[in-house]
Design a protein around this motif. Structure first.
Motif, PDB file in Angstrom:
ATOM      1  N   ARG A  70       0.828  -1.205   0.000  1.00 22.04           N
ATOM      2  CA  ARG A  70       0.000   0.000   0.000  1.00 22.04           C
ATOM      3  C   ARG A  70       0.859   1.249   0.000  1.00 22.04           C
ATOM      4  NH1 ARG A  70      -4.353  -1.509   4.806  1.00 22.04           N
ATOM      5  NH2 ARG A  70      -5.301  -3.249   3.687  1.00 22.04           N
ATOM      6  N   ARG A  71       0.151   2.385  -0.234  1.00 19.83           N
ATOM      7  CA  ARG A  71       0.791   3.693  -0.094  1.00 19.83           C
ATOM      8  C   ARG A  71      -0.175   4.650   0.597  1.00 19.83           C
ATOM      9  NH1 ARG A  71       3.129   5.153  -6.010  1.00 19.83           N
ATOM     10  NH2 ARG A  71       0.920   4.954  -6.472  1.00 19.83           N
ATOM     11  N   MET A  72       0.403   5.516   1.414  1.00 19.44           N
ATOM     12  CA  MET A  72      -0.324   6.666   1.959  1.00 19.44           C
ATOM     13  C   MET A  72      -0.026   7.835   1.032  1.00 19.44           C
ATOM     14  SD  MET A  72       0.772   6.706   5.938  1.00 19.44           S
ATOM     15  CE  MET A  72       0.349   5.379   7.044  1.00 19.44           C
ATOM     16  N   LYS A  73      -1.021   8.618   0.739  1.00 23.18           N
ATOM     17  CA  LYS A  73      -0.840   9.834  -0.064  1.00 23.18           C
ATOM     18  C   LYS A  73      -1.115  11.008   0.869  1.00 23.18           C
ATOM     19  CE  LYS A  73      -2.197  10.453  -4.537  1.00 23.18           C
ATOM     20  NZ  LYS A  73      -3.182  10.622  -5.645  1.00 23.18           N
ATOM     21  N   ILE A  74      -0.105  11.856   1.064  1.00 27.07           N
ATOM     22  CA  ILE A  74      -0.220  12.970   1.997  1.00 27.07           C
ATOM     23  C   ILE A  74      -0.046  14.272   1.228  1.00 27.07           C
ATOM     24  CG2 ILE A  74       0.727  14.020   4.078  1.00 27.07           C
ATOM     25  CD1 ILE A  74       1.640  11.007   4.707  1.00 27.07           C
ATOM     26  N   ASP A  75      -1.139  15.018   1.113  1.00 28.84           N
ATOM     27  CA  ASP A  75      -1.122  16.283   0.369  1.00 28.84           C
ATOM     28  C   ASP A  75      -0.246  17.322   1.053  1.00 28.84           C
ATOM     29  OD1 ASP A  75      -2.827  15.631  -1.792  1.00 28.84           O
ATOM     30  OD2 ASP A  75      -4.590  15.918  -0.528  1.00 28.84           O
ATOM     31  N   ILE A  76       0.475  18.093   0.238  1.00 25.48           N
ATOM     32  CA  ILE A  76       1.239  19.225   0.768  1.00 25.48           C
ATOM     33  C   ILE A  76       0.836  20.535   0.092  1.00 25.48           C
ATOM     34  CG2 ILE A  76       3.186  17.789   1.470  1.00 25.48           C
ATOM     35  CD1 ILE A  76       4.716  18.879  -0.981  1.00 25.48           C
ATOM     36  N   HIS A  77       0.120  20.467  -1.020  1.00 20.53           N
ATOM     37  CA  HIS A  77      -0.257  21.686  -1.747  1.00 20.53           C
ATOM     38  C   HIS A  77      -1.214  22.572  -0.951  1.00 20.53           C
ATOM     39  CE1 HIS A  77      -3.589  18.976  -2.693  1.00 20.53           C
ATOM     40  NE2 HIS A  77      -4.316  20.081  -2.783  1.00 20.53           N
ATOM     41  N   ASP A  78      -1.859  22.006   0.062  1.00 19.91           N
ATOM     42  CA  ASP A  78      -2.840  22.753   0.840  1.00 19.91           C
ATOM     43  C   ASP A  78      -2.273  23.320   2.150  1.00 19.91           C
ATOM     44  OD1 ASP A  78      -2.492  20.305   2.052  1.00 19.91           O
ATOM     45  OD2 ASP A  78      -4.618  19.841   2.229  1.00 19.91           O
ATOM     46  N   ILE A  79      -0.955  23.298   2.282  1.00 24.41           N
ATOM     47  CA  ILE A  79      -0.330  23.879   3.476  1.00 24.41           C
ATOM     48  C   ILE A  79      -0.444  25.394   3.388  1.00 24.41           C
ATOM     49  CG2 ILE A  79       1.869  24.239   4.677  1.00 24.41           C
ATOM     50  CD1 ILE A  79       2.580  21.355   3.859  1.00 24.41           C
ATOM     51  N   GLY A  80      -0.918  26.007   4.458  1.00 23.40           N
ATOM     52  CA  GLY A  80      -1.145  27.448   4.482  1.00 23.40           C
ATOM     53  C   GLY A  80       0.145  28.255   4.384  1.00 23.40           C
ATOM     54  N   SER A  81       0.042  29.421   3.759  1.00 24.89           N
ATOM     55  CA  SER A  81       1.214  30.289   3.603  1.00 24.89           C
ATOM     56  C   SER A  81       1.763  30.738   4.951  1.00 24.89           C
ATOM     57  CB  SER A  81       0.882  31.490   2.717  1.00 24.89           C
ATOM     58  OG  SER A  81      -0.171  32.235   3.284  1.00 24.89           O
ATOM     59  N   ASP A  82       0.906  30.784   5.989  1.00 27.36           N
ATOM     60  CA  ASP A  82       1.392  31.161   7.321  1.00 27.36           C
ATOM     61  C   ASP A  82       2.417  30.153   7.836  1.00 27.36           C
ATOM     62  OD1 ASP A  82      -0.777  29.301   7.454  1.00 27.36           O
ATOM     63  OD2 ASP A  82      -1.005  29.724   9.592  1.00 27.36           O
ATOM     64  N   LEU A  83       2.179  28.860   7.637  1.00 25.97           N
ATOM     65  CA  LEU A  83       3.151  27.842   8.053  1.00 25.97           C
ATOM     66  C   LEU A  83       4.433  27.932   7.245  1.00 25.97           C
ATOM     67  CD1 LEU A  83       1.201  24.528   8.780  1.00 25.97           C
ATOM     68  CD2 LEU A  83       2.302  26.065  10.390  1.00 25.97           C
ATOM     69  N   ILE A  84       4.294  28.140   5.956  1.00 29.76           N
ATOM     70  CA  ILE A  84       5.478  28.271   5.104  1.00 29.76           C
ATOM     71  C   ILE A  84       6.307  29.470   5.548  1.00 29.76           C
ATOM     72  CG2 ILE A  84       6.283  28.741   2.760  1.00 29.76           C
ATOM     73  CD1 ILE A  84       3.746  27.190   1.798  1.00 29.76           C
ATOM     74  N   ASP A  85       5.662  30.602   5.755  1.00 33.56           N
ATOM     75  CA  ASP A  85       6.372  31.813   6.182  1.00 33.56           C
ATOM     76  C   ASP A  85       7.067  31.600   7.519  1.00 33.56           C
ATOM     77  OD1 ASP A  85       5.446  33.025   3.881  1.00 33.56           O
ATOM     78  OD2 ASP A  85       3.859  34.168   4.899  1.00 33.56           O
ATOM     79  N   ARG A  86       6.392  30.954   8.455  1.00 32.75           N
ATOM     80  CA  ARG A  86       6.998  30.701   9.771  1.00 32.75           C
ATOM     81  C   ARG A  86       8.189  29.759   9.664  1.00 32.75           C
ATOM     82  NH1 ARG A  86       2.158  28.690  12.974  1.00 32.75           N
ATOM     83  NH2 ARG A  86       3.773  27.846  14.334  1.00 32.75           N
ATOM     84  N   ALA A  87       8.091  28.737   8.821  1.00 34.05           N
ATOM     85  CA  ALA A  87       9.202  27.797   8.655  1.00 34.05           C
ATOM     86  C   ALA A  87      10.402  28.482   8.017  1.00 34.05           C
ATOM     87  CB  ALA A  87       8.764  26.599   7.811  1.00 34.05           C
ATOM     88  N   VAL A  88      10.154  29.325   7.028  1.00 34.14           N
ATOM     89  CA  VAL A  88      11.243  30.034   6.349  1.00 34.14           C
ATOM     90  C   VAL A  88      11.898  31.028   7.308  1.00 34.14           C
ATOM     91  CG1 VAL A  88      11.773  31.675   4.510  1.00 34.14           C
ATOM     92  CG2 VAL A  88      10.309  29.711   4.027  1.00 34.14           C
ATOM     93  N   ALA A  89      11.086  31.795   8.029  1.00 30.79           N
ATOM     94  CA  ALA A  89      11.610  32.833   8.913  1.00 30.79           C
ATOM     95  C   ALA A  89      12.325  32.245  10.130  1.00 30.79           C
ATOM     96  CB  ALA A  89      10.477  33.756   9.370  1.00 30.79           C
ATOM     97  N   GLY A  90      11.785  31.174  10.681  1.00 32.29           N
ATOM     98  CA  GLY A  90      12.335  30.627  11.916  1.00 32.29           C
ATOM     99  C   GLY A  90      13.192  29.395  11.747  1.00 32.29           C
ATOM    100  N   GLY A  91      13.323  28.910  10.536  1.00 31.07           N
ATOM    101  CA  GLY A  91      14.135  27.719  10.303  1.00 31.07           C
ATOM    102  C   GLY A  91      13.519  26.434  10.816  1.00 31.07           C
TER     103      GLY A  91
END
Length: 142
Positions: free
Chosen positions: A91-112
């Motif tokens: 089997r495989r699990m399919k885990i979407d990433i396209h729906d991750i909010g820009s707030d999480l992306i910004d926080r990850a980029v800014a805070g490492g």
């Protein structure tokens, strides 16, 4: 889009309640298993990998798969597909990433930090969860 327009962000998938003894792995670019591991007693499994994110956002990387113009996801391989030829599961699990909010992306980029997605590894019938899984939660892990 050139790589100069992209930023690399760490991603982590945590599988809570995996079926004990069943091998899980990321799917590598060549479709083979990558970083196979299993849970001895149902303890969580964790997979870390880098993703490049460009404007849009658009997602790129060895573990990033695409479906249509927008959908981006990561596969977790299970059982036979993860390298255990004796497993009764393939089997495989399919885990979407396209729906991750820009707030999480910004926080990850800014805070490492690392963008962490937690999913349930056991299906309603007690076997390894598969197909598209909805996250139990998402956040930033340091």
């Amino acid at each position: 889009m050139v790589k100069a327009d992209q930023v690399e962000v760490g991603f982590r998938i945590v599988i809570e309640r995996p079926v004990a003894g069943v091998l899980h792995s990321l799917q590598a670019k060549d479709d083979g298993p990558l970083d196979p591991k299993s849970s001895k007693d149902g303890e969580p499994l964790s997979f870390d990998f880098p993703v490049r994110i460009g404007p849009g956002p658009k997602y790129f990387g060895d573990q990033v798969r695409r479906e249509g113009p927008e959908r981006r996801f990561v596969y977790i391989r299970i059982g036979d597909l993860a390298g255990d030829a004796a497993s009764p599961w393939s089997r495989r699990m399919k885990i979407d990433i396209h729906d991750i909010g820009s707030d999480l992306i910004d926080r990850a980029v800014a805070g490492g930090g690392v963008i962490e997605t937690v999913v349930d590894g056991t299906g309603g019938d007690g076997t390894p969860a598969c197909a598209t899984l909805k996250p139990l939660r998402r956040g930033i892990a340091l």
